[in-house]
Write an enzyme that holds these catalytic residues in place. Structure first.
Site, short mmCIF file in Angstrom:
data_model
loop_
_atom_site.label_atom_id
_atom_site.label_comp_id
_atom_site.label_asym_id
_atom_site.label_seq_id
_atom_site.Cartn_x
_atom_site.Cartn_y
_atom_site.Cartn_z
N LYS A 148 0.76 -1.14 -0.15
CA LYS A 148 -0.02 -0.02 -0.11
C LYS A 148 0.87 1.08 0.12
CE LYS A 148 -4.50 0.74 0.28
NZ LYS A 148 -5.46 0.04 -0.72
N ASP B 297 -6.91 4.50 -4.66
CA ASP B 297 -7.53 4.22 -3.41
C ASP B 297 -8.45 5.71 -3.23
OD1 ASP B 297 -7.74 2.37 -1.09
OD2 ASP B 297 -7.52 4.29 -0.03
#
Length: 443
Positions: free
Chosen positions: A125, A165
């Site tokens: 991430k 995201d």
């Protein structure tokens, strides 16, 4: 003291001031206790120590110039958590709340989520504390180009494949990909969520929201229930919430709420999704504008979407948005199912309360895996120089989400916890990664 408790205490000691990461790790490790205690090979190989420590944590300066000619500086992150079963895969989040703890929690969850898809992708991430809201297209392009000028050296189609995201949509992915291509002179599938003309996948935009409903549908069916005629409350008004709303309506449910960071709307007639898309996707405006053309709808400032009576609740906004008092209200009003569209939107106390009160509860690492699943399908299309139809991708997505539910349900039953889909998701996701790590030796 058990192996799990020893490792949890050590994790807390080594990661002070990282509450989100500790929260995510605690939930996972506690649910894995029956697995690791009955399989001493995992302790011998130090799997818990290794799976909770990222392979690497990259933090860097992002300097860019705003429209007034001032130099701005943000902080960028990429945490490459685990690549035992494939290249690192996970989104980039641009939001003022981003810090190392949040990126680590997201990366850790991504390891298990990606494992559950059955596809060969590891977990990672990244992101920045940059806020795209209120910025011009030129400012966002300048930031994205600076961000990628550092990030490019750490990623690649067989190394690490970022996606979008919160705060990173098609516009941002386009700017990031353009800079990657300019620097490397390579046209390759190094980012997913790309535009259709340059290697994107049909159904990627809808994937997380649609996948959430496919998982929910499977969970309800396994428990003798359905979506038809049910009232659904959804938080958020971004990509996940919008397409969860769309698929819920297609499956016969009535969605009555959406929200953004300022407030929430309630429409007893059911959400007019075309109006929401115009407000949020076209004009990038605030959700409050919905009530201007919908006389029966209400707009409320602040937090309160969970006070609306419903059968099913879908938290699709951000982490820890659903607290203990919220779920008490949901249970009191007759809610029988909660499925997470966001990453870890439910607090530990709220999760426990839902399970103790017999509410069907789908954790995000399983129920919102549709986005990363279609990202992996985009990687496959890029590698083969193919473009599948919307129907082909959507059918594959539904098969993947049904497969995830079946694996999660089977794992929960195998370890004596039927309908505990949190434990089932953690166990099923863990076993694949842990066995791969054992097979590959101490690395």
């Amino acid at each position: 003291m058990s192996y799990v408790n020893d490792q949890l205490n050590e994790l807390i000691r080594k990661n002070p001031n990282q509450p989100e990461f500790i929260q995510a790790a605690s939930v996972v490790l506690k649910s894995l206790e029956p697995v690791v205690e009955s399989n001493p090979k995992y302790q011998k190989a130090g799997i818990l120590e290794r799976i909770t420590e990222p392979d690497r944590q990259i933090m860097f300066r992002v300097a860019w110039t705003d429209d007034a000619g001032r130099v701005q500086v943000n902080r960028g992150y990429r945490v490459q958590f685990n690549n035992a079963i494939g290249p690192y895969k996970g989104g980039l989040r641009f939001h003022p709340s981003v810090n190392l703890s949040i990126i680590k929690f997201l990366g850790f969850e991504q390891v298990f989520k990606n494992s559950l898809t059955g596809l060969p992708i590891g977990g990672g991430k990244g992101g920045s504390d940059f806020d795209p809201k209120g910025k011009s297209d030129r400012e966002i392009m300048a930031f994205c180009q600076s961000f990628m000028t550092e990030l490019y050296r750490h990623i690649g189609p067989d190394v690490d494949v970022p996606a979008g995201d919160i705060g990173v949509g098609g516009r941002e992915i386009g700017y990031l990909y353009g800079q990657y291509k300019r620097i490397t002179n390579h046209y390759e599938g190094v980012l997913t969520g790309k535009g259709i003309p340059y290697g994107g996948s049909l159904a990627r935009t809808e994937a997380t929201g649609y996948g959430l409903l496919y998982f929910l549908e499977a969970m309800l069916k396994a428990n003798g229930k359905s979506l038809e005629g049910k009232t659904v409350v959804i938080s958020g008004a971004g990509n996940v919430a919008i397409y969860a709303c769309e698929k819920a309506q297609q499956l016969g449910a009535k969605v009555v709420t959406l929200c953004d960071s300022n407030g929430w709307i309630y429409d007893p007639d059911g959400i007019d999704l075309a109006a929401v898309k115009e407000i949020k996707e076209v004009r990038r405006a605030r959700i409050r504008e919905y009530v201007n053309d919908h006389p029966h709808a209400e707009y409320h400032e602040g937090h309160g979407v969970w006070s609306v009576p419903c059968d099913i609740a879908l938290p699709c906004a951000t982490q820890n948005e659903l607290g203990l008092e919220d779920v008490k209200e949901l249970v009191k009003n007759g809610c029988f199912a909660v499925a997470e569209g966001a990453n870890m939107p439910t607090t530990i106390e709220a999760e426990k309360y839902l399970q103790e009160n017999g509410v069907l509860y789908a954790p995000g690492k399983a129920s919102n895996a549709g986005g990363v699943a279609v990202s992996a399908l985009e990687m496959s299309q890029n590698s083969q120089r193919l473009s599948w139809t919307f129907e082909e991708v959507d059918n594959k997505l539904k098969q993947i989400m049904n497969g995830i539910f079946n694996n999660v349900s089977s794992a929960a039953k195998e370890y004596g916890m039927p309908n505990n889909y949190v434990a089932g998701a953690n166990i099923a996701g863990f076993l694949k990664v842990a066995d791969a790590m054992v097979s590959q030796g101490i690395v």
